[in-house]
Design a protein around this motif. Sequence first.
Motif, PDB file in Angstrom:
ATOM      1  N   VAL A  19      45.507  42.307  51.777  1.00  9.18           N
ATOM      2  CA  VAL A  19      45.620  43.246  52.892  1.00  9.18           C
ATOM      3  C   VAL A  19      45.994  44.627  52.354  1.00  9.18           C
ATOM      4  O   VAL A  19      46.883  44.755  51.511  1.00  9.18           O
ATOM      5  N   LYS A  20      45.272  45.644  52.841  1.00  7.47           N
ATOM      6  CA  LYS A  20      45.568  47.031  52.465  1.00  7.47           C
ATOM      7  C   LYS A  20      46.837  47.471  53.178  1.00  7.47           C
ATOM      8  O   LYS A  20      47.106  46.994  54.274  1.00  7.47           O
ATOM      9  N   PRO A  21      47.625  48.347  52.612  1.00  3.82           N
ATOM     10  CA  PRO A  21      47.405  49.008  51.331  1.00  3.82           C
ATOM     11  C   PRO A  21      47.733  48.064  50.167  1.00  3.82           C
ATOM     12  O   PRO A  21      48.576  47.183  50.290  1.00  3.82           O
ATOM     13  N   TYR A  22      47.039  48.261  49.077  1.00  7.54           N
ATOM     14  CA  TYR A  22      47.200  47.408  47.910  1.00  7.54           C
ATOM     15  C   TYR A  22      48.556  47.641  47.266  1.00  7.54           C
ATOM     16  O   TYR A  22      49.077  48.742  47.267  1.00  7.54           O
ATOM     17  N   SER A  23      49.099  46.591  46.685  1.00 13.02           N
ATOM     18  CA  SER A  23      50.286  46.733  45.851  1.00 13.02           C
ATOM     19  C   SER A  23      49.916  46.243  44.457  1.00 13.02           C
ATOM     20  O   SER A  23      49.070  45.363  44.306  1.00 13.02           O
ATOM     21  N   LYS A  24      50.568  46.801  43.463  1.00 17.52           N
ATOM     22  CA  LYS A  24      50.308  46.377  42.084  1.00 17.52           C
ATOM     23  C   LYS A  24      50.588  44.888  41.909  1.00 17.52           C
ATOM     24  O   LYS A  24      49.862  44.187  41.222  1.00 17.52           O
ATOM     25  N   GLU A  25      51.628  44.415  42.558  1.00 14.37           N
ATOM     26  CA  GLU A  25      52.002  43.011  42.433  1.00 14.37           C
ATOM     27  C   GLU A  25      50.907  42.101  42.984  1.00 14.37           C
ATOM     28  O   GLU A  25      50.576  41.077  42.386  1.00 14.37           O
ATOM     29  N   LYS A  26      50.357  42.453  44.137  1.00 13.06           N
ATOM     30  CA  LYS A  26      49.323  41.621  44.751  1.00 13.06           C
ATOM     31  C   LYS A  26      48.053  41.623  43.908  1.00 13.06           C
ATOM     32  O   LYS A  26      47.419  40.575  43.726  1.00 13.06           O
ATOM     33  N   ILE A  27      47.685  42.779  43.366  1.00 20.47           N
ATOM     34  CA  ILE A  27      46.488  42.861  42.525  1.00 20.47           C
ATOM     35  C   ILE A  27      46.706  42.060  41.244  1.00 20.47           C
ATOM     36  O   ILE A  27      45.819  41.342  40.793  1.00 20.47           O
ATOM     37  N   LEU A  28      47.892  42.138  40.679  1.00 17.47           N
ATOM     38  CA  LEU A  28      48.200  41.333  39.491  1.00 17.47           C
ATOM     39  C   LEU A  28      48.146  39.848  39.834  1.00 17.47           C
ATOM     40  O   LEU A  28      47.633  39.052  39.041  1.00 17.47           O
ATOM     41  N   ASP A  29      48.627  39.471  41.012  1.00 19.85           N
ATOM     42  CA  ASP A  29      48.543  38.068  41.447  1.00 19.85           C
ATOM     43  C   ASP A  29      47.092  37.601  41.512  1.00 19.85           C
ATOM     44  O   ASP A  29      46.776  36.476  41.124  1.00 19.85           O
ATOM     45  N   VAL A  30      46.203  38.453  42.023  1.00 19.00           N
ATOM     46  CA  VAL A  30      44.778  38.111  42.126  1.00 19.00           C
ATOM     47  C   VAL A  30      44.200  37.825  40.743  1.00 19.00           C
ATOM     48  O   VAL A  30      43.524  36.825  40.527  1.00 19.00           O
ATOM     49  N   VAL A  31      44.494  38.707  39.800  1.00 16.11           N
ATOM     50  CA  VAL A  31      43.970  38.548  38.447  1.00 16.11           C
ATOM     51  C   VAL A  31      44.584  37.326  37.778  1.00 16.11           C
ATOM     52  O   VAL A  31      43.881  36.516  37.164  1.00 16.11           O
ATOM     53  N   ASN A  32      45.895  37.164  37.920  1.00 16.39           N
ATOM     54  CA  ASN A  32      46.556  35.996  37.327  1.00 16.39           C
ATOM     55  C   ASN A  32      46.034  34.690  37.918  1.00 16.39           C
ATOM     56  O   ASN A  32      45.862  33.706  37.204  1.00 16.39           O
ATOM     57  N   ASN A  33      45.783  34.678  39.213  1.00 13.52           N
ATOM     58  CA  ASN A  33      45.238  33.495  39.865  1.00 13.52           C
ATOM     59  C   ASN A  33      43.875  33.147  39.275  1.00 13.52           C
ATOM     60  O   ASN A  33      43.585  31.983  38.987  1.00 13.52           O
ATOM     61  N   TYR A  34      43.046  34.155  39.072  1.00 13.74           N
ATOM     62  CA  TYR A  34      41.732  33.908  38.471  1.00 13.74           C
ATOM     63  C   TYR A  34      41.892  33.313  37.071  1.00 13.74           C
ATOM     64  O   TYR A  34      41.259  32.318  36.734  1.00 13.74           O
ATOM     65  N   VAL A  35      42.744  33.925  36.262  1.00 11.76           N
ATOM     66  CA  VAL A  35      42.920  33.478  34.879  1.00 11.76           C
ATOM     67  C   VAL A  35      43.468  32.054  34.849  1.00 11.76           C
ATOM     68  O   VAL A  35      43.001  31.218  34.067  1.00 11.76           O
ATOM     69  N   MET A  36      44.397  31.741  35.731  1.00 14.39           N
ATOM     70  CA  MET A  36      44.946  30.382  35.773  1.00 14.39           C
ATOM     71  C   MET A  36      43.880  29.362  36.178  1.00 14.39           C
ATOM     72  O   MET A  36      43.831  28.260  35.648  1.00 14.39           O
ATOM     73  N   MET A  37      43.013  29.746  37.095  1.00 10.07           N
ATOM     74  CA  MET A  37      41.968  28.834  37.568  1.00 10.07           C
ATOM     75  C   MET A  37      40.873  28.619  36.534  1.00 10.07           C
ATOM     76  O   MET A  37      40.283  27.553  36.462  1.00 10.07           O
ATOM     77  N   HIS A  38      40.609  29.646  35.739  1.00  8.73           N
ATOM     78  CA  HIS A  38      39.448  29.610  34.860  1.00  8.73           C
ATOM     79  C   HIS A  38      39.770  29.615  33.373  1.00  8.73           C
ATOM     80  O   HIS A  38      38.835  29.579  32.568  1.00  8.73           O
ATOM     81  N   GLY A  39      41.017  29.687  33.023  1.00 10.18           N
ATOM     82  CA  GLY A  39      41.359  29.689  31.604  1.00 10.18           C
ATOM     83  C   GLY A  39      40.763  30.893  30.902  1.00 10.18           C
ATOM     84  O   GLY A  39      40.993  32.014  31.297  1.00 10.18           O
TER      85      GLY A  39
END
Length: 136
Positions: free
Chosen positions: A104-124
């Motif tokens: 949900v906008k406005p973006y926060s750095k923490e939420k964007i980092l969570d998105v990237v970390n979630n991807y990395v955790m799911m996909h190695g």
Amino acid sequence: MENLRILVVEDEPTMRELLKDMLHQTGATLVVECEDAASARTQFQNEAFHIVMLDLGLPDMDGHELMQEFKQINEQQHIVLVTADDSIDSIQRAISAGANGYVVKPYSKEKILDVVNNYVMMHGGQEDALRGFSRR
């Protein structure tokens, strides 16, 4: 998070730039920006991306429809919808339609980092996630 390739589809220039900057801060090496569905469709068909950050309110198409097109091309594509709509109905619709996340906008750095970390955790390893999805 080296070699992470992200497609940002956002029609608002300020929000697009903010999102791009935050994604670079997470270590993403390539962030491709699009302001509408037509340009996003072209990029998606020509390049492979680890994550697609997709705004729901695009000027030329509904983001839900574009997500469905992307999922038809690559059903494993990691798509995170971004929007100002924080209603439960909208979030449930997005997830049931195949979205891997919802910001949900406005973006926060923490939420964007969570998105990237979630991807990395799911996909190695990011390289493995793109194997077989080259569109060239």
